[in-house]
Design a protein around this motif. Structure first.
Motif, PDB file in Angstrom:
ATOM      1  N   GLU A 265       0.859  -0.946  -0.002  1.00 59.61           N
ATOM      2  CA  GLU A 265      -0.129  -0.154   0.009  1.00 59.61           C
ATOM      3  C   GLU A 265       0.712   1.361  -0.010  1.00 59.61           C
ATOM      4  OE1 GLU A 265      -3.136   0.291  -0.550  1.00 59.61           O
ATOM      5  OE2 GLU A 265      -3.104   2.835  -0.413  1.00 59.61           O
ATOM      6  N   ASP A 266       1.776   1.505   0.470  1.00 60.05           N
ATOM      7  CA  ASP A 266       2.438   2.444   0.795  1.00 60.05           C
ATOM      8  C   ASP A 266       3.653   2.963  -1.062  1.00 60.05           C
ATOM      9  OD1 ASP A 266       4.477   0.169   1.060  1.00 60.05           O
ATOM     10  OD2 ASP A 266       5.927   1.147   2.589  1.00 60.05           O
ATOM     11  N   ALA A 267       3.982   1.691  -1.493  1.00 62.64           N
ATOM     12  CA  ALA A 267       4.319   2.184  -2.969  1.00 62.64           C
ATOM     13  C   ALA A 267       3.343   3.181  -4.100  1.00 62.64           C
ATOM     14  CB  ALA A 267       4.666   1.088  -3.328  1.00 62.64           C
ATOM     15  N   LYS A 268       2.489   1.861  -3.359  1.00 62.44           N
ATOM     16  CA  LYS A 268       1.036   2.565  -4.510  1.00 62.44           C
ATOM     17  C   LYS A 268       0.484   3.795  -3.773  1.00 62.44           C
ATOM     18  CE  LYS A 268      -1.236  -1.721  -4.879  1.00 62.44           C
ATOM     19  NZ  LYS A 268      -3.038  -2.736  -4.628  1.00 62.44           N
ATOM     20  N   GLU A 269       0.381   4.048  -2.583  1.00 63.67           N
ATOM     21  CA  GLU A 269      -0.054   5.727  -2.183  1.00 63.67           C
ATOM     22  C   GLU A 269       1.129   6.526  -2.844  1.00 63.67           C
ATOM     23  OE1 GLU A 269      -0.109   6.156   2.437  1.00 63.67           O
ATOM     24  OE2 GLU A 269       0.468   7.993   1.303  1.00 63.67           O
ATOM     25  N   ARG A 270       1.960   6.255  -2.556  1.00 65.15           N
ATOM     26  CA  ARG A 270       3.134   7.095  -3.461  1.00 65.15           C
ATOM     27  C   ARG A 270       2.848   7.124  -5.080  1.00 65.15           C
ATOM     28  NH1 ARG A 270       4.952   5.272   0.845  1.00 65.15           N
ATOM     29  NH2 ARG A 270       7.102   6.848   2.168  1.00 65.15           N
ATOM     30  N   ALA A 271       3.277   6.442  -5.267  1.00 65.69           N
ATOM     31  CA  ALA A 271       2.618   6.300  -7.360  1.00 65.69           C
ATOM     32  C   ALA A 271       1.223   6.829  -7.090  1.00 65.69           C
ATOM     33  CB  ALA A 271       2.516   4.886  -7.429  1.00 65.69           C
ATOM     34  N   ARG A 272       0.518   7.065  -6.785  1.00 59.51           N
ATOM     35  CA  ARG A 272      -1.175   7.773  -6.464  1.00 59.51           C
ATOM     36  C   ARG A 272      -0.540   8.929  -6.323  1.00 59.51           C
ATOM     37  NH1 ARG A 272      -3.633   4.887  -2.795  1.00 59.51           N
ATOM     38  NH2 ARG A 272      -3.825   2.331  -3.707  1.00 59.51           N
ATOM     39  N   THR A 273      -0.086   9.300  -5.212  1.00 54.47           N
ATOM     40  CA  THR A 273       0.605  11.057  -5.120  1.00 54.47           C
ATOM     41  C   THR A 273       1.242  11.576  -6.617  1.00 54.47           C
ATOM     42  OG1 THR A 273       0.078  10.645  -2.423  1.00 54.47           O
ATOM     43  CG2 THR A 273       2.065  12.113  -4.227  1.00 54.47           C
ATOM     44  N   LEU A 274       1.911  10.701  -6.627  1.00 48.85           N
ATOM     45  CA  LEU A 274       2.826  11.407  -8.437  1.00 48.85           C
ATOM     46  C   LEU A 274       1.822  11.271  -9.780  1.00 48.85           C
ATOM     47  CD1 LEU A 274       5.872   8.440  -7.894  1.00 48.85           C
ATOM     48  CD2 LEU A 274       5.424  11.273  -7.872  1.00 48.85           C
ATOM     49  N   LEU A 275       1.162  10.268  -9.802  1.00 47.90           N
ATOM     50  CA  LEU A 275      -0.035  10.402 -11.101  1.00 47.90           C
ATOM     51  C   LEU A 275      -0.883  11.954 -10.681  1.00 47.90           C
ATOM     52  CD1 LEU A 275      -0.397   7.100 -11.715  1.00 47.90           C
ATOM     53  CD2 LEU A 275       0.317   8.427 -12.612  1.00 47.90           C
ATOM     54  N   LYS A 276      -0.713  12.332  -9.316  1.00 50.01           N
ATOM     55  CA  LYS A 276      -1.719  13.080  -9.116  1.00 50.01           C
ATOM     56  C   LYS A 276      -1.251  14.809  -9.526  1.00 50.01           C
ATOM     57  CE  LYS A 276      -4.551  12.833  -5.492  1.00 50.01           C
ATOM     58  NZ  LYS A 276      -4.639  12.937  -4.351  1.00 50.01           N
ATOM     59  N   GLY A 277      -0.026  14.449  -9.308  1.00 45.44           N
ATOM     60  CA  GLY A 277       1.104  15.520  -9.886  1.00 45.44           C
ATOM     61  C   GLY A 277       1.571  15.703 -11.266  1.00 45.44           C
ATOM     62  N   CYS A 278       1.488  14.997 -12.129  1.00 49.18           N
ATOM     63  CA  CYS A 278       1.005  15.039 -13.594  1.00 49.18           C
ATOM     64  C   CYS A 278      -0.127  15.020 -14.185  1.00 49.18           C
ATOM     65  CB  CYS A 278       1.169  13.298 -13.646  1.00 49.18           C
ATOM     66  SG  CYS A 278       3.027  12.504 -13.485  1.00 49.18           S
ATOM     67  N   ARG A 279       0.201  15.944 -15.038  1.00 45.83           N
ATOM     68  CA  ARG A 279      -0.353  16.576 -15.776  1.00 45.83           C
ATOM     69  C   ARG A 279      -1.305  15.546 -16.809  1.00 45.83           C
ATOM     70  NH1 ARG A 279       3.609  20.968 -17.124  1.00 45.83           N
ATOM     71  NH2 ARG A 279       2.652  22.718 -15.931  1.00 45.83           N
ATOM     72  N   GLY A 280      -2.973  15.505 -16.302  1.00 46.00           N
ATOM     73  CA  GLY A 280      -3.595  14.392 -16.851  1.00 46.00           C
ATOM     74  C   GLY A 280      -3.379  12.662 -16.898  1.00 46.00           C
ATOM     75  N   GLY A 281      -3.033  13.115 -15.462  1.00 46.21           N
ATOM     76  CA  GLY A 281      -2.278  12.103 -14.698  1.00 46.21           C
ATOM     77  C   GLY A 281      -1.637  10.871 -15.460  1.00 46.21           C
ATOM     78  N   SER A 282      -0.673  10.994 -16.352  1.00 46.42           N
ATOM     79  CA  SER A 282       0.069  10.389 -17.179  1.00 46.42           C
ATOM     80  C   SER A 282       1.594  11.431 -16.778  1.00 46.42           C
ATOM     81  CB  SER A 282      -0.087  10.522 -18.224  1.00 46.42           C
ATOM     82  OG  SER A 282       0.805   9.647 -18.837  1.00 46.42           O
ATOM     83  N   MET A 283       2.594   9.484 -16.468  1.00 48.38           N
ATOM     84  CA  MET A 283       4.108   9.860 -16.259  1.00 48.38           C
ATOM     85  C   MET A 283       4.503  10.904 -17.857  1.00 48.38           C
ATOM     86  SD  MET A 283       4.324   9.428 -13.783  1.00 48.38           S
ATOM     87  CE  MET A 283       6.404   9.928 -13.347  1.00 48.38           C
ATOM     88  N   GLY A 284       3.554  10.087 -19.134  1.00 47.25           N
ATOM     89  CA  GLY A 284       3.741  10.843 -19.796  1.00 47.25           C
ATOM     90  C   GLY A 284       3.652  12.288 -20.624  1.00 47.25           C
ATOM     91  N   SER A 285       3.016  13.028 -19.664  1.00 52.89           N
ATOM     92  CA  SER A 285       3.253  14.678 -20.396  1.00 52.89           C
ATOM     93  C   SER A 285       4.383  15.125 -19.394  1.00 52.89           C
ATOM     94  CB  SER A 285       2.183  15.007 -18.967  1.00 52.89           C
ATOM     95  OG  SER A 285       0.780  14.429 -19.784  1.00 52.89           O
ATOM     96  N   TYR A 286       4.949  16.261 -20.214  1.00 49.70           N
ATOM     97  CA  TYR A 286       5.550  17.626 -19.643  1.00 49.70           C
ATOM     98  C   TYR A 286       5.481  17.911 -18.473  1.00 49.70           C
ATOM     99  CZ  TYR A 286       7.057  18.001 -24.470  1.00 49.70           C
ATOM    100  OH  TYR A 286       7.213  17.642 -25.669  1.00 49.70           O
TER     101      TYR A 286
END
Lengths: 459, 459
Positions: free
Chosen positions: A67-88
């Motif tokens: 769960e702690d890995a997932k929580e970190r991933a969710r936080t990161l995705l929320k920080g990306c435009r469009g929720g994707s690591m593919g955005s600038y």
């Protein structure tokens, strides 16, 4: 330099054959580059779990991920435009990661850090180049210069040459475990000021290629010197997790300057950190940051403008950095595994640091300072006059000649000291302490055997 | 330029409030940057699966991942030192990926490609800068210059300025769908030769910001011109997958030059491709390549030496590029999903390309060329004299003034034509075609409404 070129080619090839001729060894041992995973170090699990989750968010439903890995991933995705690591991302990096960096620094130093002073780059090298770039302007028609240690990490000499800035070497004090002497700093700057405008000083702590960890007192002396001479300090602190000597401790320049109080706490400073070293060794992912403090507002504006004019550093390198800055805490499901993995890497490096220095110190004509930190030893060795003549005949630097013979005979790759700089007439090489313990032991045995034969051959 | 600065700040903020004042719109629509995923485009599944697998190889046992993704991941891991994406790669990239790039080019053009001519970078921008860098040397004391299209992608002007090279603009022929006219190329070079040594020509095809796709005949004319004038060709072909006009087809410079035969097939050429555009739009991952052909051996040696002096580009960006270069083939388990996803993105972009151009062409005072390819429209618009006066009073370029009013009134971000260059006295802006269809329709409705009111206000 042809000899050196061939040597480099052979390094690159990393082959047990060359031009069809079989070499007298079974494998090349690459002790020439600080490439942890290449030498068998295993990745930290939670870093890789988070990378998998943010790359392929469908895995967020997978019960096998903690769960702690997932929580970190969710936080990161929320920080990306469009929720994707593919955005600038914003050019200085994803905001939540910059905030995690600031929190990491606060925990490390016990003093406040502002996330808006954090600029993430594609590795520390990238971050360092971006700070050096703002110092390019000539002053009063004089070429700008930067003080760098000798021996130094070649990133600095190469970048200063690329930017047409003067490289001002100050020698590290080998007799004093590669510490900095204020007298030598003074000699160096006095000489340099005749021809250029000295703007900054680079300090690498823990040291590369020299493996020292600076004492608090030594850092205070450097800070006072920089203050007196009005120098911007670049603190390359990428090995801050790599401390092995029980008598050594990492002191960040930021913390020492803060403790010294004004005026020192108000000086311009850039400190650098990387995902590539430490216990994680994620060189290939390219993540690092600069913390930039007390920059003159005009210069800061120019620096941030230059950063903003670029695109962004790789999102997955940023994500890797995030986990290092925001590692599992006690009570989180990944904490124990994380701690075990981290401790295991650092403990093993500690054993290897001692093994390397001890072995070289047992060899005839060698002297090697304690490897207090980082990932390297930089032993000094004496060469018999006949070896120096043989090198001359081949138009090679003596240490390059030695390293080449070593490689040819044993498959062990080290980098000649002339690649980092050394006092004239001395000979060194840099070896990493990265081969895994068994292989390292084997390598050092072979090395000692080679050296004995070499001395015999050229006696 | 303060107005422009404020505009940029507003873009960066992307806020519906500014200095506490609520704006008359609910959200900012960022049509200013080619950032696909940020605008709702979904990643291609197999790319992300491979990234997850190479990041966290334990997933190789997971039955939910298709075998072709696993096979690609295994091949990539085998290509990494120590089997880890955390290791440094060779500076020009992982060999197996360079081989896949060469195979991709062979399939695309039907002519051989040598993997040793492929240099992978952290995005095409990185690859482009590395090639421009080798052209820096002055010739006969004259500053080196590079021909670039006007309008152009600002990477070129910024890089040439950074490298202290002359920027030699040639105007694209708006009346001829942004094609290149040899007369204009000749005018441009003749003028430039008075002050600098012209070394290369940049061609962006499909065009950014202009959205044209060059005809084969036009490319042939450019090649002949470059041959006559002894110019190195830099072909920025990052939008090679983005072709929408049924009458247009992508022709690579390499293929056209090959078909023209000698001497043209022997000319120096660098062609660039990226993971950031096309149907994949993985901007944040930073992957791209240069294919470098027929470079003079001395220059090639210098180029490769400079590349080798650097570390490496991000391994995960390289891995992303690999999947694009080596996509699922018919018969592989991921093929159908891959094809469906790819087609769906490209078909939707095709619809949007037409929608954008049609809408602008229906607006008073606008003319917009067919968006044949890439991701942008660059319409021209006439401004009433009163609007031009109002811009002058605010010390803004008229098109920046218009774009600023648009943003303030509607939340729609576009980039003024003056950021790309345009013929004096004309006004343009660049908009992407990236908002998803419903949002794009909404955006264009708002835009038309704004424009009608703007004309009324300044009539």
């Amino acid at each position: 330099m042809e000899g050196h070129y061939t040597y480099t080619r052979l390094l690159l090839l990393g082959n047990t054959h060359y031009k069809g001729v079989k070499k007298p060894f079974k494998e090349v041992i690459k002790a020439n580059i600080g490439d942890c995973h290449a030498m068998g170090q295993q990745p930290i699990t939670i870093i890789r779990q988070v990378l998998a989750l943010v790359s392929y968010p469908k895995l967020l439903d997978d019960p096998r991920f903690p769960e702690d890995a997932k929580e970190r991933a969710r936080t990161l995705l929320k920080g990306c435009r469009g929720g994707s690591m593919g955005s600038y991302t914003d050019s200085p990096g994803i905001e939540v990661i910059r905030r995690h960096v600031a929190e990491y620094i606060e925990r490390r130093d016990g003093i406040p850090a502002d996330w808006q002073n954090i600029v993430i780059g594609g590795g520390a090298s990238d971050a360092i180049k971006n700070v050096l770039k703002i110092l390019i302007c000539p002053i009063d028609g004089k070429k700008p210069g930067v003080m760098i240690p000798i021996p130094q990490y070649p990133l600095y000499s190469a970048t200063l040459a690329e930017f047409n800035m003067a490289q001002i070497g100050y020698y590290l004090d080998e007799a004093n475990n590669w510490g900095l002497s204020v007298d030598e700093l003074q000699r160096s700057i006095t000489e340099a000021r005749k021809t250029c405008a000295v703007r900054a000083i680079v300090v690498i702590n823990p040291g590369n290629p020299t493996g020292q960890v600076l004492t608090k007192q030594n850092i205070q002396e450097i800070v006072k010197f920089a203050h007196k001479e009005k120098l911007f300090i670049l603190a390359d602190e990428v090995y801050q997790h790599n401390i092995y000597d029980p008598n050594s401790e990492f002191h960040s320049f930021k913390k020492v300057m803060h403790e010294m109080g004004e005026p020192y706490s108000q000086m311009e400073l850039a400190s650098f950190m990387s995902a590539s070293k430490g216990y994680m060794g994620e060189c290939g992912l390219r993540g690092g940051y600069a913390e930039v403090l007390n920059m003159h507002p005009d210069v800061r504006a120019q620096y941030l403008k230059a950063i903003t004019a670029m695109l962004c550093s790789t999102t997955l390198g940023q994500a890797c950095l995030d986990v290092i800055m925001n590692p599992p805490q006690e009570g989180e499901p990944s904490y124990e595994l994380y701690l075990k993995e981290k401790t295991s890497v650092l403990e093993s490096l500690k054993v290897r640091a001692k093994m390397v220095a001890d072995t070289f110190n047992s060899m005839e004509g060698f002297s090697c300072n304690t490897v207090q930190g980082a990932m390297y030893a930089f032993p000094q060795f004496k060469l018999p006059p006949k070896a120096i003549e043989a090198a001359k005949a081949k138009n090679q630097a003596p240490d390059a000649f030695y390293a080449f013979e070593l490689l040819e005979s044993t498959g062990i790759c080290v980098v000649p000291g002339s690649g980092f700089g050394q006092r004239p007439g001395t000979h060194h090489f840099r070896t990493t302490i990265l081969p895994q313990t068994d292989k390292l032991k084997d390598m050092l045995d072979k090395f000692a055997e080679f050296h004995a034969q070499f001395l015999k051959k050229y006696s």
